[in-house]
Every structure is written in structure tokens, then in C-alpha cells.
Design a protein around this motif. Sequence first.
Motif, PDB file in Angstrom:
ATOM      1  N   VAL A 165       0.800  -1.219   0.000  1.00 36.94           N
ATOM      2  CA  VAL A 165       0.000   0.000   0.000  1.00 36.94           C
ATOM      3  C   VAL A 165       0.840   1.279   0.000  1.00 36.94           C
ATOM      4  O   VAL A 165       0.288   2.378  -0.037  1.00 36.94           O
ATOM      5  CB  VAL A 165      -0.969   0.028   1.207  1.00 36.94           C
ATOM      6  N   THR A 188      -9.482  -2.270   6.018  1.00 41.56           N
ATOM      7  CA  THR A 188      -9.078  -2.660   7.378  1.00 41.56           C
ATOM      8  C   THR A 188      -9.993  -2.138   8.474  1.00 41.56           C
ATOM      9  O   THR A 188      -9.785  -2.455   9.640  1.00 41.56           O
ATOM     10  CB  THR A 188      -7.644  -2.162   7.669  1.00 41.56           C
ATOM     11  N   LEU A 222      -7.668   2.233   2.484  1.00 39.10           N
ATOM     12  CA  LEU A 222      -7.133   1.571   3.677  1.00 39.10           C
ATOM     13  C   LEU A 222      -8.221   1.355   4.715  1.00 39.10           C
ATOM     14  O   LEU A 222      -8.302   0.304   5.353  1.00 39.10           O
ATOM     15  CB  LEU A 222      -5.991   2.392   4.265  1.00 39.10           C
TER      16      LEU A 222
END
Length: 252
Positions: free
Chosen positions: A83, A122, A118
Motif C-alpha cells: 500500500v 481494514t 485503507l
Amino acid sequence: MTTTTITTIILLLAIGILPLSSGQKTNIGLINNCCDLGYGRFTFSRKTKLSGIYDIPNVCRDDHLEAEAYCDTINGGGGWLVVQRRQDGSENFNRTWVEYEDGFGKLTGEFWYGLRALHCLTGQGGWEMRMDIKLADGTKVFLHYEQFKVASAKDKYKLTIGGFHGTTTDPMAYRDHNEMEFATKDTKSLSQYNCALNSGPSIPHGGWWFNKKCWSVNPNNFYKQYWGVYLKSNWHTLPFVEIKIRPVQCNI
């Protein structure tokens, strides 16, 4: 493909493995995520080195994240989505809040994946993170965190991180980055001044999860800035750093 931004792609690259040429894909086909490369007909080993570009649709139930992905099948057992990457200073990381939300960079170069993505991946927990670093003297180290979670935009993409192990000391703990909000040059952080700009625009520090003392690791710092990461009581530059994530239940 080399000019496509991270707004519409996921780019993943393994340390020490050359990227596929522009437009080239593996012949394995459609997978759900990089963990799929670890079992069934996608079985791999460290020797086969099946790192490459794959189609990964609906990675987190968000149409704009349907994308190609470069999966790291080598480091730490494989199954990783990279990432973030810095490797040559070619990309400008002195970006705005919106740019850090959406992501930026090039497929075969330096990039930031994007805070929105992100969180999408997550935000419910159940993910781990690995940071692979090569220091100026060529030493390679890794930092592995068993817990990695990014909150929503409402909470300024606050970071939850823990469960460290690796080949060196934990720089995220020295000046505790856990539970910190993300900040960029056009936003405020929990510090007394904006750490993303505290040396002025000539030495931009980029966006990161800053605390009141700014940071003890900042992979988005001005490239090869001396205060890149604090390891074993010393500061180091970051000639190469790559951040990657995967689900904790990844069957590798």
C-alpha cells in the motif's frame, strides 16, 4: 498503465522482484485477494515467485476499488497487498488531505494507496501490516504488526496498530503512533504544530500518523531525509521502504 494513478488501481510489488512490464499480466486470472495465491490452484512457493499483476474485483465492496493488483508472494510468506512504496524520490509525497485520501503515484514507481481504501479494507479489523526497509548501508529489516486498522474519515483515519515483532526495534512505539490521527500539510495533527510542514515547504514531511513529538518513523518523509526512522537508538534515512497488508486469516 505506468501513468495510471492509485485512485483506480492497487499496486503491489515484492522486494527484490522486478515488476512485470507494462500491460503484462500473469495467466492465473481472477482472484479475490492476494491470499488466494496461497492455496488451491493458486498454490505458490518461494521458489516459483508468482508475484505479478492480478485482477482483484470488489476488494471491499466499493466499485471504485475494482482494480488490478500486484501481489507479493515472497516476503513474510506472501499474500500481501503493498500500500506504499518509496525507492528513488521520483514521486512527490508533499500532498494534500484529499490526495492522501484518494492515493497517488505510478504503477512501477513510488505510490501511496489511499486512506479511503485503507479504511475500506481494514476498518473492521482483522488485518496485519508489514514494513520492509532497506537502510543506506544496504541492511534489510522488517517490521511486522499483527494488528493494523485505519478508522474512517470522520475519525481522521485514526491508526490502530500493535503486536509487533521484527528484525529490529519497534519505531512505531518509540514516539507512540498508535491511536494517532492522520495529518497532511493542509490539516492539523495532535502536535503543537503541523508536523507535515514543520521544516517548511523546502523539506516537506508528507502525510502520516503524527503524535505530539511528530514521529519516530515516517515513510512519507522527504526522500532520504535523515530523520526517516529511529532504530536501535539511531536515526536512519529510508532509501527503500514498502508497506503491505493482508488479512490475519490469510492461508499462506
